[in-house]
Design a protein around this motif. Structure first.
Motif, short mmCIF file in Angstrom:
data_model
loop_
_atom_site.label_atom_id
_atom_site.label_comp_id
_atom_site.label_asym_id
_atom_site.label_seq_id
_atom_site.Cartn_x
_atom_site.Cartn_y
_atom_site.Cartn_z
N PHE A 12 0.78 -1.49 -0.09
CA PHE A 12 -0.19 0.10 0.01
C PHE A 12 0.85 1.34 -0.06
CE2 PHE A 12 -3.38 -2.67 1.98
CZ PHE A 12 -4.06 -2.83 1.05
N LEU A 13 2.09 1.35 0.59
CA LEU A 13 2.61 2.41 0.99
C LEU A 13 3.96 2.48 -0.14
CD1 LEU A 13 3.02 2.69 4.78
CD2 LEU A 13 1.46 3.77 3.13
N SER A 15 4.23 2.70 -3.53
CA SER A 15 3.84 3.77 -4.45
C SER A 15 3.48 5.25 -3.80
CB SER A 15 2.73 3.26 -5.38
OG SER A 15 1.40 3.40 -4.71
N ALA A 16 3.25 5.32 -2.58
CA ALA A 16 2.93 6.28 -1.86
C ALA A 16 4.18 7.42 -1.88
CB ALA A 16 2.66 6.14 -0.62
N THR A 17 5.26 6.92 -1.82
CA THR A 17 6.66 7.46 -1.87
C THR A 17 6.84 8.42 -3.26
OG1 THR A 17 8.01 5.65 -2.24
CG2 THR A 17 7.88 6.34 0.08
N ASP A 18 6.42 7.44 -4.39
CA ASP A 18 6.48 8.02 -5.74
C ASP A 18 5.68 9.39 -5.89
OD1 ASP A 18 8.56 6.22 -6.30
OD2 ASP A 18 6.97 4.85 -7.16
N ALA A 19 4.42 9.38 -5.23
CA ALA A 19 3.51 10.44 -5.33
C ALA A 19 3.86 11.36 -4.47
CB ALA A 19 2.14 10.02 -4.98
N MET A 20 4.55 11.14 -3.31
CA MET A 20 5.06 12.36 -2.32
C MET A 20 6.06 13.20 -3.03
SD MET A 20 6.72 12.00 1.23
CE MET A 20 8.17 11.07 0.68
N SER A 23 5.11 16.22 -5.07
CA SER A 23 4.87 17.21 -4.39
C SER A 23 5.87 18.24 -3.74
CB SER A 23 3.78 17.23 -3.38
OG SER A 23 4.12 16.24 -2.56
#
Length: 100
Positions: A12-13, A15-20, A23
């Protein structure tokens, strides 16, 4: 049970670093930041099991203690990352309006 939970959280997390990154990193520096982020993740995945096995061989409780310490005291890497991001950001008036 613990391995399943860890894999689920990682899934779950991951791909979150890529999205972060989108920004906090400028458009020009995004490809380099993304490659560094993925390289770091791959290094951790490759080295994690042998290091954990070695620590478990020393003492069965040692990998858990090292993990707890890494989770409890992540301040120096975060401070270094924040400084690096501040140096990479363009001045406020010169930010690109282009988003990925």
């Amino acid at each position: 049970m613990i391995a399943t939970l860890g894999s689920a959280v990682s899934g779950f997390l991951g791909s979150a670093t890529d999205a972060m990154l989108r920004s906090i990193i400028g458009v020009r520096d995004y490809p380099k930041a993304l490659s560094l982020n993925r390289g770091r993740d791959a290094t951790i995945n490759i080295a994690g099991n042998p290091v954990g096995g070695f620590l478990y061989g020393v003492a069965p409780w040692l990998p858990f203690l090292v993990t707890a310490c890494c989770m409890r005291f992540p301040v120096p890497p975060r401070v270094a990352f924040a400084r690096r991001v501040r140096r990479m950001r363009p001045p406020r008036g010169r930010r690109s309006s282009v988003t990925l």
